[in-house]
Scaffold this motif. Structure first.
Motif, PDB file in Angstrom:
ATOM      1  N   ILE A  58     -84.770 -46.814 -91.540  1.00  0.00           N
ATOM      2  CA  ILE A  58     -85.366 -45.715 -92.315  1.00  0.00           C
ATOM      3  C   ILE A  58     -85.418 -46.086 -93.794  1.00  0.00           C
ATOM      4  O   ILE A  58     -84.507 -46.742 -94.312  1.00  0.00           O
ATOM      5  CB  ILE A  58     -84.525 -44.423 -92.180  1.00  0.00           C
TER       6      ILE A  58
ATOM      7  N   ASN B 254     -86.363 -43.716 -97.408  1.00  0.00           N
ATOM      8  CA  ASN B 254     -86.804 -42.438 -97.966  1.00  0.00           C
ATOM      9  C   ASN B 254     -87.165 -42.644 -99.426  1.00  0.00           C
ATOM     10  O   ASN B 254     -86.324 -43.039-100.225  1.00  0.00           O
ATOM     11  CB  ASN B 254     -85.683 -41.402 -97.867  1.00  0.00           C
TER      12      ASN B 254
ATOM     13  N   LYS C  72     -89.186 -46.541 -90.231  1.00  0.00           N
ATOM     14  CA  LYS C  72     -89.789 -45.233 -90.529  1.00  0.00           C
ATOM     15  C   LYS C  72     -89.684 -45.026 -92.041  1.00  0.00           C
ATOM     16  O   LYS C  72     -88.591 -45.034 -92.615  1.00  0.00           O
ATOM     17  CB  LYS C  72     -88.999 -44.141 -89.799  1.00  0.00           C
TER      18      LYS C  72
ATOM     19  N   ASN D 126     -90.210 -42.386 -94.902  1.00  0.00           N
ATOM     20  CA  ASN D 126     -90.495 -41.006 -95.278  1.00  0.00           C
ATOM     21  C   ASN D 126     -90.882 -40.984 -96.751  1.00  0.00           C
ATOM     22  O   ASN D 126     -90.180 -41.543 -97.594  1.00  0.00           O
ATOM     23  CB  ASN D 126     -89.267 -40.122 -95.071  1.00  0.00           C
TER      24      ASN D 126
ATOM     25  N   SER E 178     -89.460 -33.969 -87.067  1.00  0.00           N
ATOM     26  CA  SER E 178     -89.576 -34.967 -88.124  1.00  0.00           C
ATOM     27  C   SER E 178     -91.034 -34.974 -88.582  1.00  0.00           C
ATOM     28  O   SER E 178     -91.867 -34.264 -88.020  1.00  0.00           O
ATOM     29  CB  SER E 178     -89.170 -36.342 -87.611  1.00  0.00           C
TER      30      SER E 178
ATOM     31  N   GLU F 212     -88.246 -33.378 -82.246  1.00  0.00           N
ATOM     32  CA  GLU F 212     -87.133 -34.321 -82.101  1.00  0.00           C
ATOM     33  C   GLU F 212     -86.011 -33.592 -81.371  1.00  0.00           C
ATOM     34  O   GLU F 212     -85.945 -32.357 -81.358  1.00  0.00           O
ATOM     35  CB  GLU F 212     -86.596 -34.753 -83.472  1.00  0.00           C
TER      36      GLU F 212
ATOM     37  N   GLY G 241     -80.990 -35.638 -84.805  1.00  0.00           N
ATOM     38  CA  GLY G 241     -81.160 -36.125 -86.174  1.00  0.00           C
ATOM     39  C   GLY G 241     -79.942 -36.911 -86.604  1.00  0.00           C
ATOM     40  O   GLY G 241     -78.812 -36.542 -86.277  1.00  0.00           O
TER      41      GLY G 241
ATOM     42  N   ASP H 235     -82.363 -39.166 -91.894  1.00  0.00           N
ATOM     43  CA  ASP H 235     -83.560 -38.470 -91.421  1.00  0.00           C
ATOM     44  C   ASP H 235     -83.942 -37.319 -92.348  1.00  0.00           C
ATOM     45  O   ASP H 235     -83.073 -36.607 -92.852  1.00  0.00           O
ATOM     46  CB  ASP H 235     -83.322 -37.900 -90.015  1.00  0.00           C
TER      47      ASP H 235
ATOM     48  N   LEU I 285     -85.805 -33.874 -92.022  1.00  0.00           N
ATOM     49  CA  LEU I 285     -86.117 -33.018 -90.879  1.00  0.00           C
ATOM     50  C   LEU I 285     -86.529 -31.619 -91.301  1.00  0.00           C
ATOM     51  O   LEU I 285     -86.147 -31.151 -92.376  1.00  0.00           O
ATOM     52  CB  LEU I 285     -84.869 -32.873 -89.988  1.00  0.00           C
TER      53      LEU I 285
END
Ligand code: GTP
Ligand code: MG
Length: 603
Positions: free
Chosen positions: A7, A9, A71, A73, A263, A272, A275, A279, A281
């Motif tokens: 991930i 962010n 992923k 975000n 998500s 989902e 979590g 994440d 969310l």
């Protein structure tokens, strides 16, 4: 602590219009998240009606995409200074930022503000010099200005060690150097930017076996599910159906059950079931939750620190509509309606405060700027509200027994030949010039420190004085001692002295006294402002006067009266225009200006 390397962010921050939302578009498109046949509008993340109309981002929004196995975000944020509270919150959800800077405009006040917030939060930045295709781009100079800004903001040594990417967000191109030639077939390729995110934005840390901690940074609403909280997982594991505890701002705890977990993927929310730390969310089943609260373990709750937000600097009084036309157009007109709507706003809009203002029908609404409050009013009238709002006032405070007022850093870009008029105007408003930079392009950049009061109504005057060529940007700079009187609008109002319908004949006879705000056959009431008097006093006028039919015509020319087209004020112009003893009446279909006291013989 473990690292979740799958991930990243990242928030995208910049001054207004430097291309954040456009870059997010390109990133989403290139991540292959959309089906071939899916129609994408431009600036897809600017999804609400006012954002699309005005071409600006108002609310921070999260989206997600996949690059290889990671992923990413992304939180898109607004660049206008009035929405700085949104940026402050967005930064709580991420581990790094992309700071966009326009290759021609360079760093502007809001670039400074958002970078300051990111550095304070110790979030590593990737610098993105955008719009490199602009014919007036000055890429190297702008990059130097970015370094200067970092130093000016006392960045630590390691914070200066940032990667720089050069982009054309419109075409979706990212390069490591401005003159790099991309290999064949790589046009429309942001690969370098994606790689930089993986390499320079730290992966989130947090322990999935630790006590659950999810920080709520945003709210949304769904007709089916009720309130949705949007936030970032810091620790623990959250499963659909879990019993959890909400650590409330007031210190209490509220038990609840998670009924939905989402998500973000592109413009959609994806179901989902679990979590994990890192994440971002959206969750349902959390009625009553507000921003800054922590969702945590039901038996052993552990609260995350509260999100502090900068204080409001400006206030406007919202009251029920007391004009003779009240209730004609709106659905929501009572003080109860007004109070409920403002309460609802407080839930999602963390940079706004509301107080009662001397009576049950009147509320003092405080925010970061005129635009922020104007947007709220505009949303309300579209929802069917009627109200009256007063002149914006700045919020003072007393420090060591002395009155202090907010001050702004104001940057004005204008053609060289307008410098004189700009400096004169700023002098009148107690502005102090800090810097003057001549880029040699025929335009100059002037920087002032000026009391926030001095900005009220400035924009429209400046536009007139520089024939629309000046660009103004400002940023709250702290409190200073009260600077004494600042002269307000040098003109008075033309006020209707009786009700009726305006006539071309009356307008024709009045128009030499000043600018008219109404056209013929407009219904008016006593005390309604129908124009701007060129003199500094109000003038009561009969604007509904009919031409006497019995009069002998002197000549036929008398028939063909020429009316100057009226100056129809929009909401922001109306708010800028009014004085202390005046109000703007706002309804779903009309914006009228009026005296607070309607009867001419009582003023
Ligand atoms: N020439 C050129 N124009 C661009 C580029 N990127 C964005 N623009 C244009 O710049 C304008 C502003 O773009 P936005 O993406 O809305 O900017 P923003 O930073 O999201 O603005 P706010 O959210 O209001 O702060 C739009 O007209 C874009 O088409 C670029 O690389 N080159
Ligand atoms: Mg935007």
């Amino acid at each position: 602590m473990s690292l979740n390397t799958s991930i990243r962010n990242v928030a995208i921050i910049a001054h207004v219009d430097h291309g954040k939302t456009t870059l997010v578009d390109a990133m989403l498109r290139q991540s292959g998240i959309f089906r071939e046949n899916e129609q994408l509008v431009e600036r897809a993340m600017d999804s609400n009606e006012l954002e699309r109309e005005r071409g600006i981002t108002i609310l921070a929004k999260a989206t997600g995409l996949r690059y290889h196995d990671v992923k990413i975000n992304i939180v898109d944020t607004p660049g206008h200074s009035d929405f700085g509270g949104e940026v402050e919150r967005a930064l709580k959800m991420v581990d790094g930022v992309m700071l966009l800077v326009d290759a021609s405009e360079g760093p502007l006040p809001q670039t400074r503000y958002v970078l300051m917030k990111a550095l304070e939060a110790r979030l590593p930045p990737i610098i993105v010099i955008n719009k490199i295709d602009r014919p007036d781009a000055r890429i190297q100079e702008v990059l130097n200005e970015v370094y200067d800004l970092f130093i000016d903001l006392d960045a630590a040594e390691d914070q200066l060690d940032f990667p720089v990417i050069y982009t054309n967000a419109k075409l979706g191109i990212a390069k490591m150097s401005p003159d790099e030639q991309l290999p064949e077939g790589q046009n429309g390729n942001l690969r370098q930017l994606f790689e930089a995110i993986l390499a320079h934005i730290p992966a989130p840390t947090g322990d999935p076996d630790n006590i659950l901690q999810l920080l709520v940074a945003n709210l949304d609403y769904s007709d089916y599910l009720g309130r949705l909280a949007i936030g970032r997982m810091f620790n623990g594991t959250l499963r659909l159906g879990d019993e959890v505890s909400i650590a409330k701002l007031d210190g209490s705890f509220q038990k609840t059950k998670i009924t939905k977990l989402y998500s973000f993927e592109g413009l959609k929310r994806v179901d989902e079931t679990v979590g994990r730390p890192g994440d971002i969310l959206a969750i349902a089943g959390v009625e009553g939750i507000t921003i800054g609260e922590t969702i945590t373990h039901v038996d052993t709750p552990a609260k995350l620190p509260h999100i502090p937000i900068d204080e409001p600097t400006i206030a406007m009084t919202f009251t029920i509509n007391t004009s003779p036309f009240s209730g004609r157009e709106g659905t929501y007109v009572t003080s109860r309606n007004l109070r409920d709507r403002l309460d609802k706003e407080l839930l999602t809009n963390v940079s706004i405060r509301v107080e009662e203002a001397g009576g049950p029908d009147s509320f003092k609404v405080m925010g970061r700027g005129e635009l922020q409050l104007a947007i709220l009013i505009e949303m309300m009238r579209r929802e069917g509200f009627e109200m009256a709002v007063g002149k914006p006032e700045i919020l003072t405070k007393t420090v060591d027994g002395k009155l202090h007022e907010p001050e702004e850093l104001l940057v004005i870009d204008c053609p060289e030949n307008c410098t004189g008029v700009v400096m004169e105007k700023m002098g009148n408003r107690k502005g102090k010039m800090q810097k003057m930079i001549n880029h040699g392009s025929g335009r100059v950049r002037l920087e002032f420190l000026v009391p926030s009061r001095g900005l009220i109504g400035l924009r429209s005057e400046m536009m007139t004085d520089t024939k629309g060529t000046a660009i103004m940007n400002s940023l709250f700079n702290g409190y200073i001692e009260w600077q004494g009187d600042i002269p307000s609008r040098p003109t008075g109002s033309l006020v209707a002295d009786r009700p009726g319908k305006t006539t071309g004949f009356a307008i024709f006879n009045l128009q030499e006294r000043g600018d008219m705000f109404v056209s013929p056959t407009t219904e008016v009431y006593e005390g309604m402002i129908v124009g701007e008097n060129a003199r500094d006093k109000d003038l009561n006028v009969n604007i509904v006067k009919e031409k006497k039919l019995t009069n002998m015509r002197a000549s036929s020319a008398d028939e063909a009266i020429r009316l100057v087209p009226p100056r129809l004020l929009n909401l922001e112009q109306a708010i800028e225009f009014i004085r202390e003893d005046e109000l703007v009446e706002v309804t779903p279909h009309s914006i009228r200006l009026r005296k607070k006291v309607l009867r001419a013989n009582q003023r």
